[in-house]
Write an enzyme that holds these catalytic residues in place. Structure first.
Site, PDB file in Angstrom:
ATOM      1  N   CYS A 193     -68.319-107.184  32.855  1.00 46.78           N
ATOM      2  CA  CYS A 193     -68.814-107.753  34.060  1.00 46.78           C
ATOM      3  C   CYS A 193     -69.701-106.486  34.934  1.00 46.78           C
ATOM      4  O   CYS A 193     -69.934-106.828  36.056  1.00 46.78           O
ATOM      5  CB  CYS A 193     -67.875-108.396  34.729  1.00 46.78           C
ATOM      6  SG  CYS A 193     -66.746-107.191  35.579  1.00 46.78           S
ATOM      7  N   ILE A 224     -47.419 -92.629  29.251  1.00 45.04           N
ATOM      8  CA  ILE A 224     -48.849 -93.036  29.049  1.00 45.04           C
ATOM      9  C   ILE A 224     -49.845 -92.096  28.354  1.00 45.04           C
ATOM     10  O   ILE A 224     -50.982 -92.404  28.467  1.00 45.04           O
ATOM     11  CB  ILE A 224     -49.452 -93.318  30.665  1.00 45.04           C
ATOM     12  CG1 ILE A 224     -49.586 -91.791  31.267  1.00 45.04           C
ATOM     13  CG2 ILE A 224     -48.587 -94.328  31.498  1.00 45.04           C
ATOM     14  CD1 ILE A 224     -50.365 -91.799  32.461  1.00 45.04           C
ATOM     15  N   HIS A 277     -45.233 -98.533  31.012  1.00 42.20           N
ATOM     16  CA  HIS A 277     -45.758 -98.103  32.207  1.00 42.20           C
ATOM     17  C   HIS A 277     -47.412 -98.119  31.880  1.00 42.20           C
ATOM     18  O   HIS A 277     -48.124 -97.350  32.447  1.00 42.20           O
ATOM     19  CB  HIS A 277     -45.202 -96.710  32.494  1.00 42.20           C
ATOM     20  CG  HIS A 277     -43.739 -96.722  33.295  1.00 42.20           C
ATOM     21  ND1 HIS A 277     -43.108 -95.882  33.432  1.00 42.20           N
ATOM     22  CD2 HIS A 277     -43.280 -98.061  33.362  1.00 42.20           C
ATOM     23  CE1 HIS A 277     -41.882 -96.284  33.761  1.00 42.20           C
ATOM     24  NE2 HIS A 277     -41.873 -97.703  34.009  1.00 42.20           N
TER      25      HIS A 277
HETATM   26  N1  APR Z   1     -36.470 -82.971  25.179  1.00 38.51           N
HETATM   27  C1  APR Z   1     -35.686 -84.060  25.645  1.00 38.51           C
HETATM   28  N2  APR Z   1     -35.572 -84.288  27.077  1.00 38.51           N
HETATM   29  C2  APR Z   1     -36.134 -83.598  27.880  1.00 38.51           C
HETATM   30  C3  APR Z   1     -36.818 -82.451  27.586  1.00 38.51           C
HETATM   31  C4  APR Z   1     -37.189 -82.116  26.263  1.00 38.51           C
HETATM   32  N3  APR Z   1     -37.716 -81.039  25.866  1.00 38.51           N
HETATM   33  N4  APR Z   1     -37.173 -81.798  28.666  1.00 38.51           N
HETATM   34  C5  APR Z   1     -36.813 -82.555  29.755  1.00 38.51           C
HETATM   35  N5  APR Z   1     -35.918 -83.643  29.357  1.00 38.51           N
HETATM   36  C6  APR Z   1     -35.516 -84.775  30.090  1.00 38.51           C
HETATM   37  C7  APR Z   1     -35.088 -84.414  31.378  1.00 38.51           C
HETATM   38  O1  APR Z   1     -33.528 -83.546  31.433  1.00 38.51           O
HETATM   39  C8  APR Z   1     -35.078 -85.396  32.276  1.00 38.51           C
HETATM   40  O2  APR Z   1     -33.879 -86.202  32.120  1.00 38.51           O
HETATM   41  O3  APR Z   1     -36.254 -85.739  30.263  1.00 38.51           O
HETATM   42  C9  APR Z   1     -36.232 -86.521  31.453  1.00 38.51           C
HETATM   43  C10 APR Z   1     -37.218 -86.625  32.285  1.00 38.51           C
HETATM   44  O4  APR Z   1     -37.096 -87.358  33.438  1.00 38.51           O
HETATM   45  P1  APR Z   1     -38.213 -87.606  34.303  1.00 38.51           P
HETATM   46  O5  APR Z   1     -38.942 -86.483  34.839  1.00 38.51           O
HETATM   47  O6  APR Z   1     -37.441 -88.355  35.436  1.00 38.51           O
HETATM   48  O7  APR Z   1     -38.983 -88.751  33.441  1.00 38.51           O
HETATM   49  P2  APR Z   1     -38.750 -90.392  33.063  1.00 38.51           P
HETATM   50  O8  APR Z   1     -37.153 -90.729  33.107  1.00 38.51           O
HETATM   51  O9  APR Z   1     -39.711 -90.430  31.993  1.00 38.51           O
HETATM   52  O10 APR Z   1     -39.385 -90.991  34.729  1.00 38.51           O
HETATM   53  C11 APR Z   1     -39.563 -92.443  34.405  1.00 38.51           C
HETATM   54  O11 APR Z   1     -40.711 -92.243  36.598  1.00 38.51           O
HETATM   55  O12 APR Z   1     -42.253 -91.522  38.115  1.00 38.51           O
HETATM   56  C12 APR Z   1     -42.054 -92.558  36.965  1.00 38.51           C
HETATM   57  O13 APR Z   1     -43.643 -93.624  35.831  1.00 38.51           O
HETATM   58  C13 APR Z   1     -42.832 -92.185  35.911  1.00 38.51           C
HETATM   59  O14 APR Z   1     -42.589 -93.079  33.625  1.00 38.51           O
HETATM   60  C14 APR Z   1     -42.020 -92.250  34.686  1.00 38.51           C
HETATM   61  C15 APR Z   1     -40.682 -92.737  35.078  1.00 38.51           C
HETATM   62 ZN    ZN Z   2     -65.130-106.731  34.036  1.00 41.59          ZN
END
Ligand code: APR
Ligand code: ZN
Length: 274
Positions: free
Chosen positions: A177, A110, A126
């Site tokens: 509004c 976001i 999202h």
């Molecule tokens: N480059 C690439 N990947 C990375 C890096 C990096 N520098 N650092 C961490 N990661 C990887 C991690 O290994 C992990 O697999 O990014 C991933 C992050 O996973 P999450 O924290 O679960 O994030 P995400 O998959 O986007 O979560 C999805 O969960 O809570 C909800 O709405 C929230 O949009 C979010 C959704």
């Molecule tokens: Zn409004």
């Protein structure tokens, strides 16, 4: 050549021949911009309980009942979102679009960084934290990221009234509004956005680049599987895990900000060699 180099080469050869790449990005692509991911060590869900603050109601209730517990984390997140800039991975996706290879970025993030990196077709399943939606009429307002953060931080640090109207007053009023507005983001239990368009992009692409997602939140987590099912090649970039191992054609276990520029260089070499 190390195994990582082999994977980068393989991914670059796939991408160099592509014409309709779709990227599906998670919080990991913004990690190198200083924005914490959710499920890594030290991530958002380690500091905040999603069961308490993951829904709009839960967040409101937590702010009303225990503001002193939540406000420090909110300010920490605002600082990170204000300081963030598109990193080399975001910028590389913008370059892939300018090279005529990438059409669409589908993101669970976001933070607005894909727009700021120059991608023009960004599907934010999202939502976007700097687009506000009116809780009454649905009117939308798009704000400049850093200015909205500064204004919100100013209001939060001086807020004394933690009633519903006091908290809702942290956001600008609806210009249509005059009712309350909230960040146009998808909280747990709310309907994700633009999903038909996201799945159409996944099913029509020739290569799906899955970057920085743990692949645990649906329906976004289906996208690489759906793309594969429709005949696309799948490339995964993630330093810690390959959530799409059963369908990936190449897996680069690196930080996105390091892997993406290497990919761009390798693609250019392949295209120059003809
Ligand atoms: N480059 C690439 N990947 C990375 C890096 C990096 N520098 N650092 C961490 N990661 C990887 C991690 O290994 C992990 O697999 O990014 C991933 C992050 O996973 P999450 O924290 O679960 O994030 P995400 O998959 O986007 O979560 C999805 O969960 O809570 C909800 O709405 C929230 O949009 C979010 C959704
Ligand atoms: Zn409004």
């Amino acid at each position: 050549m190390t195994d990582i180099d082999t994977q980068i080469r393989k991914a670059a050869e796939i991408l160099a021949k592509a014409s309709n790449v779709a990227a599906s990005c998670g919080a990991g692509i913004s990690a190198e911009s200083g924005i914490a991911t959710f499920r890594d060590a030290g991530g958002v869900w380690e500091k905040l309980n999603p069961a308490e603050v993951g829904t709009a109601e839960g967040l409101m209730e937590s702010l009303m009942i225990r503001p002193e517990k939540l406000i420090p984390f909110v300010l920490e997140l605002l600082d990170a979102f204000e300081a963030a800039e598109p990193n080399a991975a975001h910028l590389a996706l913008g370059e892939l679009e300018r090279m005529g290879l990438l059409k669409t970025v589908i993101t669970q993030n976001i933070d607005n960084l894909h727009h700021e990196a120059g991608n023009t077709d960004v599907i934010e399943v999202h939502g976007n934290g700097f687009r506000l939606s009116c809780i009454s009429c649905g009117g939308l307002q798009v704000h400049e990221r850093k200015r909205l953060i500064r204004e919100t931080r100013e209001k939060i640090t001086t807020l004394a009234d933690f009633s519903i109207s006091g908290i809702a007053g942290l956001m600008p009023a609806c210009s249509v509004c005059r009712s309350f507005m909230r960040p146009d983001v998808v909280m747990f239990g709310e309907t994700v956005k633009d999903i038909p368009r996201a799945f159409a992009a996944a099913r029509n692409c020739d290569v799906m680049l899955a970057i920085g997602t743990s692949g645990v939140v649906y329906p976004a987590a289906y996208l690489p599987f759906d793309a594969k099912e429709a005949g696309a090649r799948v490339i995964v970039i993630n330093p810690n895990e390959n959530p799409f191992a059963s369908v990936s054609d190449a897996y680069i276990p690196m930080n996105a900000g390091e892997a993406m520029p290497k990919l761009i260089t390798a693609i250019k070499e392949i295209r120059k060699a003809g």
